[in-house]
Design a protein around this motif. Structure first.
Motif, PDB file in Angstrom:
ATOM      1  N   HIS A   1     -17.609  -1.895 -31.953  1.00  0.00           N
ATOM      2  CA  HIS A   1     -18.346  -0.659 -31.662  1.00  0.00           C
ATOM      3  C   HIS A   1     -17.931  -0.098 -30.305  1.00  0.00           C
ATOM      4  CE1 HIS A   1     -21.565   2.267 -31.861  1.00  0.00           C
ATOM      5  NE2 HIS A   1     -21.962   1.900 -30.631  1.00  0.00           N
ATOM      6  N   ALA A   2     -17.734  -0.968 -29.315  1.00  0.00           N
ATOM      7  CA  ALA A   2     -17.321  -0.527 -27.977  1.00  0.00           C
ATOM      8  C   ALA A   2     -15.930   0.102 -28.016  1.00  0.00           C
ATOM      9  CB  ALA A   2     -17.355  -1.712 -27.009  1.00  0.00           C
ATOM     10  N   LEU A   3     -15.013  -0.507 -28.789  1.00  0.00           N
ATOM     11  CA  LEU A   3     -13.652   0.046 -28.897  1.00  0.00           C
ATOM     12  C   LEU A   3     -13.682   1.419 -29.578  1.00  0.00           C
ATOM     13  CD1 LEU A   3     -11.712  -3.196 -29.940  1.00  0.00           C
ATOM     14  CD2 LEU A   3     -11.635  -2.042 -27.721  1.00  0.00           C
ATOM     15  N   GLN A   4     -14.480   1.540 -30.641  1.00  0.00           N
ATOM     16  CA  GLN A   4     -14.599   2.842 -31.317  1.00  0.00           C
ATOM     17  C   GLN A   4     -15.199   3.891 -30.392  1.00  0.00           C
ATOM     18  OE1 GLN A   4     -16.882   1.953 -34.783  1.00  0.00           O
ATOM     19  NE2 GLN A   4     -15.189   0.896 -35.864  1.00  0.00           N
ATOM     20  N   GLU A   5     -16.164   3.486 -29.579  1.00  0.00           N
ATOM     21  CA  GLU A   5     -16.780   4.415 -28.635  1.00  0.00           C
ATOM     22  C   GLU A   5     -15.770   4.869 -27.581  1.00  0.00           C
ATOM     23  OE1 GLU A   5     -19.513   6.872 -26.940  1.00  0.00           O
ATOM     24  OE2 GLU A   5     -19.568   5.802 -28.866  1.00  0.00           O
ATOM     25  N   THR A   6     -14.859   3.958 -27.168  1.00  0.00           N
ATOM     26  CA  THR A   6     -13.808   4.312 -26.211  1.00  0.00           C
ATOM     27  C   THR A   6     -12.892   5.397 -26.796  1.00  0.00           C
ATOM     28  OG1 THR A   6     -13.842   2.085 -25.273  1.00  0.00           O
ATOM     29  CG2 THR A   6     -11.861   3.430 -24.885  1.00  0.00           C
ATOM     30  N   ILE A   7     -12.504   5.234 -28.042  1.00  0.00           N
ATOM     31  CA  ILE A   7     -11.623   6.227 -28.692  1.00  0.00           C
ATOM     32  C   ILE A   7     -12.351   7.556 -28.833  1.00  0.00           C
ATOM     33  CG2 ILE A   7     -10.372   6.775 -30.825  1.00  0.00           C
ATOM     34  CD1 ILE A   7      -9.954   3.744 -31.198  1.00  0.00           C
ATOM     35  N   ARG A   8     -13.639   7.498 -29.244  1.00  0.00           N
ATOM     36  CA  ARG A   8     -14.403   8.729 -29.400  1.00  0.00           C
ATOM     37  C   ARG A   8     -14.556   9.441 -28.059  1.00  0.00           C
ATOM     38  NH1 ARG A   8     -18.901  10.834 -28.451  1.00  0.00           N
ATOM     39  NH2 ARG A   8     -19.611   8.999 -27.328  1.00  0.00           N
ATOM     40  N   GLN A   9     -14.839   8.669 -26.976  1.00  0.00           N
ATOM     41  CA  GLN A   9     -15.009   9.244 -25.649  1.00  0.00           C
ATOM     42  C   GLN A   9     -13.717   9.928 -25.178  1.00  0.00           C
ATOM     43  OE1 GLN A   9     -17.749   9.526 -23.985  1.00  0.00           O
ATOM     44  NE2 GLN A   9     -16.847  10.483 -22.171  1.00  0.00           N
ATOM     45  N   TYR A  10     -12.549   9.302 -25.532  1.00  0.00           N
ATOM     46  CA  TYR A  10     -11.244   9.883 -25.122  1.00  0.00           C
ATOM     47  C   TYR A  10     -11.041  11.244 -25.789  1.00  0.00           C
ATOM     48  CZ  TYR A  10      -6.237  10.616 -24.786  1.00  0.00           C
ATOM     49  OH  TYR A  10      -4.997  11.161 -24.573  1.00  0.00           O
ATOM     50  N   HIS A  11     -11.330  11.304 -27.100  1.00  0.00           N
ATOM     51  CA  HIS A  11     -11.166  12.574 -27.811  1.00  0.00           C
ATOM     52  C   HIS A  11     -12.169  13.624 -27.308  1.00  0.00           C
ATOM     53  CE1 HIS A  11      -8.134  11.192 -30.566  1.00  0.00           C
ATOM     54  NE2 HIS A  11      -8.896  10.176 -31.002  1.00  0.00           N
ATOM     55  N   HIS A  12     -13.405  13.166 -26.965  1.00  0.00           N
ATOM     56  CA  HIS A  12     -14.397  14.103 -26.450  1.00  0.00           C
ATOM     57  C   HIS A  12     -13.939  14.696 -25.115  1.00  0.00           C
ATOM     58  CE1 HIS A  12     -18.262  15.916 -25.597  1.00  0.00           C
ATOM     59  NE2 HIS A  12     -18.279  15.289 -24.418  1.00  0.00           N
TER      60      HIS A  12
ATOM     61  N   GLU B   1     -10.884  14.916 -24.067  1.00  0.00           N
ATOM     62  CA  GLU B   1      -9.706  15.764 -24.300  1.00  0.00           C
ATOM     63  C   GLU B   1     -10.149  17.153 -24.775  1.00  0.00           C
ATOM     64  OE1 GLU B   1      -5.404  15.372 -26.542  1.00  0.00           O
ATOM     65  OE2 GLU B   1      -7.163  14.351 -27.372  1.00  0.00           O
ATOM     66  N   HIS B   2     -11.155  17.160 -25.641  1.00  0.00           N
ATOM     67  CA  HIS B   2     -11.664  18.438 -26.143  1.00  0.00           C
ATOM     68  C   HIS B   2     -12.347  19.233 -25.006  1.00  0.00           C
ATOM     69  CE1 HIS B   2     -13.129  21.304 -29.082  1.00  0.00           C
ATOM     70  NE2 HIS B   2     -14.364  21.170 -28.602  1.00  0.00           N
ATOM     71  N   MET B   3     -13.083  18.549 -24.136  1.00  0.00           N
ATOM     72  CA  MET B   3     -13.742  19.200 -23.009  1.00  0.00           C
ATOM     73  C   MET B   3     -12.722  19.804 -22.050  1.00  0.00           C
ATOM     74  SD  MET B   3     -17.036  19.066 -23.389  1.00  0.00           S
ATOM     75  CE  MET B   3     -17.596  19.379 -21.716  1.00  0.00           C
ATOM     76  N   GLN B   4     -11.618  19.108 -21.878  1.00  0.00           N
ATOM     77  CA  GLN B   4     -10.566  19.630 -20.997  1.00  0.00           C
ATOM     78  C   GLN B   4      -9.992  20.930 -21.561  1.00  0.00           C
ATOM     79  OE1 GLN B   4      -9.574  18.677 -18.051  1.00  0.00           O
ATOM     80  NE2 GLN B   4     -10.903  16.867 -17.882  1.00  0.00           N
ATOM     81  N   TRP B   5      -9.792  20.937 -22.919  1.00  0.00           N
ATOM     82  CA  TRP B   5      -9.286  22.171 -23.547  1.00  0.00           C
ATOM     83  C   TRP B   5     -10.305  23.319 -23.365  1.00  0.00           C
ATOM     84  CZ3 TRP B   5      -7.621  19.604 -28.804  1.00  0.00           C
ATOM     85  CH2 TRP B   5      -6.444  18.869 -28.594  1.00  0.00           C
ATOM     86  N   ASP B   6     -11.603  23.022 -23.566  1.00  0.00           N
ATOM     87  CA  ASP B   6     -12.628  24.061 -23.408  1.00  0.00           C
ATOM     88  C   ASP B   6     -12.683  24.556 -21.963  1.00  0.00           C
ATOM     89  OD1 ASP B   6     -13.184  23.807 -26.044  1.00  0.00           O
ATOM     90  OD2 ASP B   6     -14.955  22.505 -25.765  1.00  0.00           O
ATOM     91  N   LEU B   7     -12.609  23.606 -20.993  1.00  0.00           N
ATOM     92  CA  LEU B   7     -12.652  23.974 -19.586  1.00  0.00           C
ATOM     93  C   LEU B   7     -11.471  24.872 -19.207  1.00  0.00           C
ATOM     94  CD1 LEU B   7     -13.931  23.714 -16.790  1.00  0.00           C
ATOM     95  CD2 LEU B   7     -12.585  21.614 -16.454  1.00  0.00           C
ATOM     96  N   ALA B   8     -10.280  24.522 -19.757  1.00  0.00           N
ATOM     97  CA  ALA B   8      -9.113  25.354 -19.445  1.00  0.00           C
ATOM     98  C   ALA B   8      -9.301  26.760 -19.983  1.00  0.00           C
ATOM     99  CB  ALA B   8      -7.863  24.710 -20.058  1.00  0.00           C
ATOM    100  N   GLU B   9      -9.888  26.878 -21.184  1.00  0.00           N
ATOM    101  CA  GLU B   9     -10.121  28.200 -21.765  1.00  0.00           C
ATOM    102  C   GLU B   9     -11.161  28.965 -20.933  1.00  0.00           C
ATOM    103  OE1 GLU B   9      -9.664  31.376 -24.324  1.00  0.00           O
ATOM    104  OE2 GLU B   9      -8.487  29.517 -24.120  1.00  0.00           O
ATOM    105  N   GLN B  10     -12.258  28.292 -20.484  1.00  0.00           N
ATOM    106  CA  GLN B  10     -13.296  28.948 -19.674  1.00  0.00           C
ATOM    107  C   GLN B  10     -12.742  29.363 -18.319  1.00  0.00           C
ATOM    108  OE1 GLN B  10     -16.578  26.262 -19.513  1.00  0.00           O
ATOM    109  NE2 GLN B  10     -17.007  26.353 -21.734  1.00  0.00           N
ATOM    110  N   THR B  11     -11.913  28.480 -17.743  1.00  0.00           N
ATOM    111  CA  THR B  11     -11.310  28.802 -16.441  1.00  0.00           C
ATOM    112  C   THR B  11     -10.458  30.055 -16.538  1.00  0.00           C
ATOM    113  OG1 THR B  11     -11.298  26.461 -15.849  1.00  0.00           O
ATOM    114  CG2 THR B  11      -9.845  27.936 -14.590  1.00  0.00           C
TER     115      THR B  11
END
Length: 999
Positions: A439-450, A452-462
């Protein structure tokens, strides 16, 4: 809306089995495709995978003889094989192709027992060719490299070409047509062929106009020359007539001596009598008849003397004969002599055989050592069923021994395998990752994708904030500039008018503008500070941590699968142990039945107790052989007694006959007496043969004498007939009359020769008048000859003058005719004009071809691109783990575009190379599925995923597994990573024909 395709039953053509007689490195090799629709053929480089692929194409579509020679095996003389195909319409049929049979053409064997040829196979494949099949239903890593080598601006166009035809050939063809059209004509060009041709024709036309000015003068001189030529031709006709008359007169003068000889011979011929009666070739016929009659008269005298001598010798032989009954009795005895001699030899042979059999029987019994004597053989009975029973007992005993050993080995192996599997089970259970860690490993992968997605949104907002900030700052600055400008204007107006209130208004506007600009500037700084404070902290989960988590989850999943496999094997092991116990129980029952059967045989044949069971079949055959020898010995003794009785009877008959003839028999054996009888009988036969020979000679001599007499009568009659025809009584008168006829014939022949000579010298009309001419007319012919000769000389002088005048006119015309004459220029202009028309026609054909190609692309796009795009979208959606939802085909100058799940669209050249490869694979699978609705053929892939990472390899294998439910897929690979990913695929190693079972 993304369309999901449901699985359906496979109705396409499937390959079931390939048998290679000889093809490249493969000889007597079989590949079984039966079990699954997704087959993976694995092997290292140079292991023969490509050769197998070429063999499948050869069986389906054939191969030219020159290319077949490249695949002839080195270790076998046979090249070819068989391919079994399952067709939903035609059923299962087998294709056979051999290199040296039917020039490599196919023979198809159908279940109904019929044979079909190449045409039938093409009908089953719906006209599919090898090139079309390779462009639609096969692709490899080389095809992906072709995409990489193209320019980025051309990627979309090349993908469209592949989508339309299955290869990039349409793109190449269109470029080639454009290049050829440009080489032929350009509106403002100079180097294209048609442009150069037009320039050349302009030059020729100018030259042609210059030559037309001298055309009238040339025509006048040409008319005068033609008139002069006509006059010369008329004079030449008169000259030829005069020469012909001189020639005929000359021939008559030459024939006059021959005419004189002819008239002289004619007078001598007429001096003989007009009629002379004499046979044709009478002299030769008389001499020939005399030559035939003389030897016949001599031979007739010799034959009469021989007849008298033959009859005298016959009488002398006839006086020495015995009575005929004596010879008949001797003949009977001699005829039976050979039977008596054969009987003597058989008696000797029987004695030796009886002795040999007695010795052999004793030897065989001693070797058996079973307590059986010679006397026992007469009462011993050994039926045929005994052999069958003894063989069965021996086989059962051997099988029981072997099965005991085999069961013991199987039991040890099962126990060993059970211990090993338990050990593996314990190890795997101990190494499994617990649920909390997973469960911890799956959460790590999910957190990485989250993140990455936030970075894309931030770049668009910036980006959006920067644009808004620039626009607001520009507006604030504009308001400040406008306020200052108004303030300056009011101040100028107040100064000029002296109005103090304008100064106040100007001050208010100035401070308001400055205040507005300062307030907005401050609000921008506070909002940017607030926006910056809300940015997420980056770097909490790195890409390395994500890859490590994915690797650990993959290893954990693999261990779970391995544990499941081990548990299944343990369960199978327990079932095998139960089966072993059942086999052991059955073996014990079978052994008890065998022991009862052995006891029964001991009671019937006590001597078997001294023989081991393993040797019972051999002992049966040996004992049977001894009994056969005993029967042979008894038969030989009976035959010996019979032959001895026959020999005694013949010897008594011979002795009695010798005494009846009163011949001396003191001390002579039977053989000597038989020899004397043969001598008497042979002398009688020789005398009879001589009598028959004399009879034959007498008959032949009589016949020959009659024949000669008959032939002589014929010749004598012919001689008398010759005398009668000639009207003479003696041969002397006959010969004299024949001499006169010969002389007259010689004069007639001489007249004919002279007549033929005159006919050869003179023509037909002249000959008829000349043969009756008088000899005194010779001077008239000489006078006419001289007159015609003078006329010929005058005509020749006139023709020569006109020939000189024509030469002068030809010289004048030659001055007007140069190498660039009008006719030559006109001819060249016509040739160049035809060449221009041919080039224009070629340009029109190429232009039409290009337009047709463009129209074909449009039609194809309208008919198939929608289906291909729809199926490609589905496959691309699966391969990219649903990262892209839609694919848009090229439009005008735009290439392929894809739409991500967030709604953003990307051109194909904006994607990574791996994503382009996935798009290409999706496109080829979509094309194959659309085309398979008509052609229904298997899909062949050759190491097309060598550049994919493990995750993408698993995704594409899973997608191919889904496609294989509708269409058979054959994957060739040398990568172990592909094999490891293909867990639900039927795997075949290329160095073995044995299928590796599915886990």
């Amino acid at each position: 809306m993304l369309k999901v395709y449901s699985t359906r039953e496979v109705t396409n053509v499937r390959l079931k089995e390939a048998t290679i007689f000889g093809f490249g490195k493969w000889v007597d090799y079989t590949i079984d495709f039966t079990d699954h629709n997704f087959i993976c053929i694995y092997g290292d480089n140079e292991s023969g995978k490509t050769t197998i692929q070429q063999f499948l194409l050869f069986m389906l579509f054939g191969m030219p003889p020159k290319k077949r020679a490249d695949y002839r095996p080195k270790t076998s003389s046979k090249m070819g094989g068989r391919l079994t195909v399952e067709d939903p319409e035609a059923g299962t049929y087998t294709i056979e192709r051999l290199h040296d049979v039917r020039n490599g053409k196919a023979v198809c064997y159908t279940p109904d027992g019929n044979e079909h040829g190449e045409t039938w196979l093409q009908e089953r494949l719906n006209g599919m060719t090898k090139e079309t099949y390779q462009s639609i239903f096969t692709f490899s890593a080389v095809d992906l490299l072709d995409i990489r080598h193209m320019k980025e601006d051309d990627v979309g166009e090349v993908l469209l070409g592949i989508g339309m035809t299955g290869s990039n050939s349409i793109h190449t063809l269109e470029k080639q047509l454009e290049a050829e059209l440009g080489d032929l004509f350009k509106p403002f060009g100079k180097k294209p062929t048609i442009n150069q041709q037009l320039t050349s024709m302009d030059t020729l036309y100018s030259s042609l106009q210059e030559y037309r000015e001298t055309k009238d003068e040339y025509r006048t001189k040409r008319e005068k020359l033609n008139q002069l030529t006509t006059e010369m031709e008329q004079l030449q006709v008169q000259l030829d007539e005069a020469k012909d008359a001189v020639f005929r007169l000359d021939k008559k003068l030459q024939a006059f001596p021959v005419l004189k000889d002819y008239q002289k011979v004619k007078e001598q011929y007429q001096s003989y009598p007009e009629q002379l009666t004499f046979p044709e070739n009478g002299i030769e016929r008389l001499e020939q008849l005399n030559e035939y009659l003389m030897p016949m008269k001599s031979e007739l005298s010799v034959l009469q003397h021989n007849l008298e001598e033959y009859k005298t010798k016959q009488d002398a032989i006839r006086n020495d004969f015995y009575h005929s009954d004596v010879y008949e009795q001797l003949e009977t005895i001699i005829q039976r002599k050979q039977n008596w001699l054969d009987c003597q030899q058989e008696l000797h042979r029987y004695e030796e055989a009886i002795q040999k059999l007695a010795w052999q029987i004793g030897k065989e019994l001693n070797q058996l050592d079973a307590g059986i004597s010679v006397d026992d053989l007469t009462s011993l009975q050994l039926p045929f069923s005994a052999e069958k029973i003894w063989n069965q007992v021996k086989r059962d005993n051997d099988q029981i021994v072997v099965m005991k050993e085999q069961l013991e080995r199987e039991h040890k192996q099962l126990l060993k395998e059970q211990a090993y599997l338990n050990e593996q089970k314990d190890k795997l259970q101990a190494s499994l990752t617990d649920e909390a860690q997973e469960h911890a490993l799956q959460e790590t992968i999910r957190q990485y994708h989250h993140e990455e997605h936030m970075q894309w949104d931030l770049a668009e907002q910036t980006n959006q904030w920067d644009q808004l900030k620039q626009r607001k700052e520009k507006n604030a600055l504009n308001w400040l500039v406008v306020g200052i400008a108004m303030c300056v204007a009011l101040m100028v107006a107040a100064f000029m008018q002296g109005a103090m209130y304008l100064w106040g208004i100007a001050g208010i506007i100035f401070f308001v503008s400055i205040g507005q600009w300062a307030v907005r500037k401050q609000s921008f700084r506070e909002f940017e500070k607030m926006f910056t404070s809300k940015r997420p902290q980056s770097g909490q989960v790195t890409e390395e941590m994500k890859r490590e988590a994915e690797q650990l989850l993959s290893e954990s999943e693999q261990k779970k699968q391995e544990l499941s496999i081990v548990q299944d094997k343990l369960q199978s092991n327990e079932m095998e142990i139960l089966k072993w116990e059942e086999k052991q129980s059955g073996l014990n029952q079978r052994e008890n039945r065998l022991n009862k059967q052995i006891a029964d045989q001991y009671r019937q044949y006590p001597f078997l107790e001294r023989i081991e069971i393993a040797y019972w079949p051999a002992f049966y055959h040996t004992l049977k052989h001894v009994l056969d020898l005993q029967q042979d010995k008894e038969q030989q003794e009976w035959e010996y007694d019979k032959r001895l009785q026959e020999s005694k009877q013949f010897e008594n008959w011979t002795e009695r006959t010798f005494r009846d003839m009163n011949w001396e028999d003191t001390g002579k054996s039977v053989e000597d007496k038989l020899a004397d009888m043969e001598h008497v009988l042979q002398k009688y036969r020789d005398d009879l043969a001589r009598m028959e020979q004399y009879d034959q000679w007498i008959a032949e001599t009589e016949a020959r004498r009659r024949q000669i007499q008959k032939k002589m009568r014929v010749y004598e009659e012919a001689l008398t007939q010759l005398m009668t025809v000639a009207g003479t009584d003696t041969q002397e008168e006959y010969l004299k009359k024949g001499k006169q006829l010969k002389e007259k014939q010689e004069y007639a022949n001489r007249m004919s020769e002279l007549d033929n000579q005159l006919a050869r010298i003179l023509p037909g009309d002249d000959y008829e008048t000349f043969i009756t001419m008088e000899l005194s007319e010779e001077h008239v012919l000489k006078s006419a000859y001289e007159s015609e000769s003078d006329r010929i000389s005058e005509l020749e002088r006139t023709i020569e003058k006109k020939r000189e005048l024509r030469a002068d006119m030809n010289a004048e015309l030659a001055a007007l005719e140069t190498s660039e004459s009008y006719s030559e220029a006109l001819h060249r202009f016509t040739i160049e004009q035809e060449k221009l028309e041919h080039l224009a026609e070629e340009w029109a054909v190429l232009k039409a071809a290009k337009e047709m190609l463009t129209e074909t692309k449009r039609n194809y796009r309208r008919n198939y691109m929608g289906q291909v795009t729809e199926k490609t979208t589905y496959y691309f959606h699966q391969l990219t783990q649903k990262a892209y939802n839609a694919i848009y085909p090229p439009e005008e100058n735009k290439p392929f575009r894809v739409e991500a799940k967030d709604g953003i669209r990307y051109d194909v050249n904006e994607l990574s190379q791996a994503t382009i490869d996935q798009l290409y694979v999706s496109l080829r699978l979509g094309i194959s599925e659309v085309m398979s609705e008509k052609h229904r053929l298997p899909f062949i892939i050759d190491d097309a995923f060598v550049h994919f990472d493990p995750a993408r390899t698993k995704q594409v294998i899973a997608l191919l597994s889904e496609v294989s439910q509708r269409q058979q897929i054959i994957l060739f690979t040398c990568k172990t990573s592909v094999v490891e990913a293909a867990t639900n695929v039927s795997l075949i190693e290329s160095d073995s024909s044995v299928r590796i079972p599915l886990p």
